[in-house]
Design a protein around this motif. Sequence first.
Motif, mmCIF file in Angstrom:
data_model
loop_
_atom_site.group_PDB
_atom_site.id
_atom_site.type_symbol
_atom_site.label_atom_id
_atom_site.label_comp_id
_atom_site.label_asym_id
_atom_site.label_seq_id
_atom_site.Cartn_x
_atom_site.Cartn_y
_atom_site.Cartn_z
ATOM 1 N N LEU A 68 0.821 -1.211 0.000
ATOM 2 C CA LEU A 68 0.000 0.000 0.000
ATOM 3 C C LEU A 68 0.857 1.263 0.000
ATOM 4 O O LEU A 68 0.491 2.278 -0.603
ATOM 5 C CB LEU A 68 -0.934 -0.004 1.218
ATOM 6 C CG LEU A 68 -2.024 -1.076 1.231
ATOM 7 C CD1 LEU A 68 -2.765 -1.075 2.567
ATOM 8 C CD2 LEU A 68 -3.007 -0.865 0.088
ATOM 9 N N THR A 69 2.019 1.196 0.657
ATOM 10 C CA THR A 69 2.932 2.339 0.646
ATOM 11 C C THR A 69 3.513 2.551 -0.749
ATOM 12 O O THR A 69 3.613 3.702 -1.222
ATOM 13 C CB THR A 69 4.071 2.119 1.658
ATOM 14 O OG1 THR A 69 3.510 1.902 2.958
ATOM 15 C CG2 THR A 69 5.000 3.319 1.698
ATOM 16 N N ALA A 70 3.877 1.465 -1.407
ATOM 17 C CA ALA A 70 4.397 1.582 -2.769
ATOM 18 C C ALA A 70 3.355 2.137 -3.728
ATOM 19 O O ALA A 70 3.689 2.853 -4.688
ATOM 20 C CB ALA A 70 4.885 0.213 -3.251
ATOM 21 N N ALA A 71 2.093 1.841 -3.459
ATOM 22 C CA ALA A 71 1.011 2.354 -4.307
ATOM 23 C C ALA A 71 0.635 3.790 -3.957
ATOM 24 O O ALA A 71 -0.222 4.383 -4.629
ATOM 25 C CB ALA A 71 -0.206 1.446 -4.191
ATOM 26 N N GLY A 72 1.227 4.321 -2.898
ATOM 27 C CA GLY A 72 0.940 5.697 -2.511
ATOM 28 C C GLY A 72 -0.350 5.874 -1.739
ATOM 29 O O GLY A 72 -0.833 7.007 -1.594
ATOM 30 N N LEU A 73 -0.903 4.800 -1.199
ATOM 31 C CA LEU A 73 -2.174 4.896 -0.474
ATOM 32 C C LEU A 73 -1.980 5.221 1.002
ATOM 33 O O LEU A 73 -2.847 5.825 1.626
ATOM 34 C CB LEU A 73 -2.952 3.580 -0.637
ATOM 35 C CG LEU A 73 -3.338 3.221 -2.082
ATOM 36 C CD1 LEU A 73 -4.025 1.860 -2.114
ATOM 37 C CD2 LEU A 73 -4.241 4.297 -2.672
ATOM 38 N N VAL A 74 -0.884 4.771 1.573
ATOM 39 C CA VAL A 74 -0.566 5.059 2.967
ATOM 40 C C VAL A 74 0.892 5.476 3.044
ATOM 41 O O VAL A 74 1.651 5.344 2.074
ATOM 42 C CB VAL A 74 -0.834 3.836 3.887
ATOM 43 C CG1 VAL A 74 -2.300 3.465 3.896
ATOM 44 C CG2 VAL A 74 0.012 2.646 3.446
ATOM 45 N N GLY A 75 1.303 5.964 4.230
ATOM 46 C CA GLY A 75 2.679 6.390 4.383
ATOM 47 C C GLY A 75 3.114 6.371 5.832
ATOM 48 O O GLY A 75 2.293 6.267 6.757
ATOM 49 N N ARG A 76 4.429 6.505 6.031
ATOM 50 C CA ARG A 76 4.994 6.469 7.379
ATOM 51 C C ARG A 76 4.500 7.637 8.220
ATOM 52 O O ARG A 76 4.352 7.520 9.435
ATOM 53 C CB ARG A 76 6.518 6.482 7.290
ATOM 54 C CG ARG A 76 7.243 6.194 8.605
ATOM 55 C CD ARG A 76 8.732 6.046 8.333
ATOM 56 N NE ARG A 76 9.449 5.611 9.518
ATOM 57 C CZ ARG A 76 10.010 6.431 10.410
ATOM 58 N NH1 ARG A 76 9.906 7.750 10.251
ATOM 59 N NH2 ARG A 76 10.646 5.955 11.459
ATOM 60 N N ASP A 77 4.249 8.758 7.569
ATOM 61 C CA ASP A 77 3.793 9.929 8.310
ATOM 62 C C ASP A 77 2.426 9.713 8.954
ATOM 63 O O ASP A 77 2.111 10.327 9.977
ATOM 64 C CB ASP A 77 3.738 11.139 7.381
ATOM 65 C CG ASP A 77 2.827 10.896 6.191
ATOM 66 O OD1 ASP A 77 2.752 9.733 5.740
ATOM 67 O OD2 ASP A 77 2.195 11.860 5.706
ATOM 68 N N MET A 78 1.617 8.819 8.381
ATOM 69 C CA MET A 78 0.318 8.509 8.966
ATOM 70 C C MET A 78 0.484 7.784 10.296
ATOM 71 O O MET A 78 -0.299 7.980 11.229
ATOM 72 C CB MET A 78 -0.515 7.668 7.995
ATOM 73 C CG MET A 78 -0.804 8.362 6.674
ATOM 74 S SD MET A 78 -1.660 7.291 5.490
ATOM 75 C CE MET A 78 -3.231 7.077 6.307
ATOM 76 N N LEU A 79 1.508 6.951 10.407
ATOM 77 C CA LEU A 79 1.759 6.237 11.655
ATOM 78 C C LEU A 79 2.313 7.176 12.716
ATOM 79 O O LEU A 79 1.986 7.059 13.904
ATOM 80 C CB LEU A 79 2.733 5.083 11.413
ATOM 81 C CG LEU A 79 3.084 4.225 12.635
ATOM 82 C CD1 LEU A 79 1.868 3.436 13.096
ATOM 83 C CD2 LEU A 79 4.247 3.292 12.324
ATOM 84 N N LEU A 80 3.151 8.121 12.303
ATOM 85 C CA LEU A 80 3.788 9.036 13.249
ATOM 86 C C LEU A 80 2.893 10.205 13.633
ATOM 87 O O LEU A 80 3.226 10.950 14.563
ATOM 88 C CB LEU A 80 5.096 9.572 12.649
ATOM 89 C CG LEU A 80 6.163 8.505 12.346
ATOM 90 C CD1 LEU A 80 7.374 9.149 11.697
ATOM 91 C CD2 LEU A 80 6.555 7.741 13.603
ATOM 92 N N ALA A 81 1.788 10.390 12.941
ATOM 93 C CA ALA A 81 0.883 11.496 13.253
ATOM 94 C C ALA A 81 0.163 11.237 14.575
ATOM 95 O O ALA A 81 0.169 10.123 15.115
ATOM 96 C CB ALA A 81 -0.122 11.681 12.119
ATOM 97 N N GLU A 82 -0.466 12.274 15.095
ATOM 98 C CA GLU A 82 -1.249 12.134 16.325
ATOM 99 C C GLU A 82 -2.450 11.228 16.060
ATOM 100 O O GLU A 82 -3.219 11.450 15.123
ATOM 101 C CB GLU A 82 -1.720 13.506 16.802
ATOM 102 C CG GLU A 82 -0.603 14.398 17.320
ATOM 103 C CD GLU A 82 0.008 13.869 18.608
ATOM 104 O OE1 GLU A 82 -0.732 13.211 19.377
ATOM 105 O OE2 GLU A 82 1.202 14.092 18.847
ATOM 106 N N ARG A 83 -2.592 10.203 16.898
ATOM 107 C CA ARG A 83 -3.701 9.257 16.753
ATOM 108 C C ARG A 83 -4.375 9.088 18.115
ATOM 109 O O ARG A 83 -4.179 8.093 18.791
ATOM 110 C CB ARG A 83 -3.194 7.913 16.221
ATOM 111 C CG ARG A 83 -2.655 7.968 14.792
ATOM 112 C CD ARG A 83 -2.162 6.612 14.333
ATOM 113 N NE ARG A 83 -0.931 6.230 15.009
ATOM 114 C CZ ARG A 83 -0.700 5.024 15.516
ATOM 115 N NH1 ARG A 83 -1.616 4.084 15.460
ATOM 116 N NH2 ARG A 83 0.449 4.754 16.101
#
Length: 210
Positions: A68-83
């Motif tokens: 999904l990261t290679a397809a550009g749908l998700v990224g590392r910044d989504m994990l590091l963001a405030e959740r």
Amino acid sequence: MIAGIGVLLEQPILIVGAMVVGPEFGPLAALCVALLRRQPRVAGRSVQALTVGFVVAMAATVLSTWALTAAGLVGRDMLLAERPMTDFIWRPDALSWVVGLLAGVAGMLSLTSKKSGSLVGVLISVTTVPAAANVAVASAYGVWHEAAGSALQLVINLAAIVLAGLLTLVVQLCWWRHVARRAAHAVPRQRADRPPAPVSASRRPRRDDG
């Protein structure tokens, strides 16, 4: 994989959906029963099923995260963001034990009362599926402190579930043994207190006419 996407998108509904299909309730219940009955082979198979299941599921989640990261749908910044809604997954505390213990008691009571179902599976999975998914996603992005926290959360919850399930079985066993002893003592007492049956006419000794 569904829970992993839910973690990245901060969507609890996806995590709950993954809990419905969580398969760990069966092996956990079997492990509790095997420990109570001192059946090491059954316990070993249960631990093996849990280990293989989680490892395969987390490996699949890592691969899907990369894809999904290679397809550009998700990224590392989504994990590091405030959740704020899923941040608790990788921050275990005392409540992690409380939730795991309650889940273990509820799961074992439902199993022994023959009322187990998908809702009980959700209750068990609420302590395991999110943590396992977060371990996989964090490992895929190399966020090792979050992966370690999620792994600790998973271990705590599994240990609490097994401990609570085993204690629930022990309490139930002691209770039913107590009930059986009381019933066994009550039967002779009832027989002793029962008045003797009257002698029927057919059983009375006949008078000798001679």
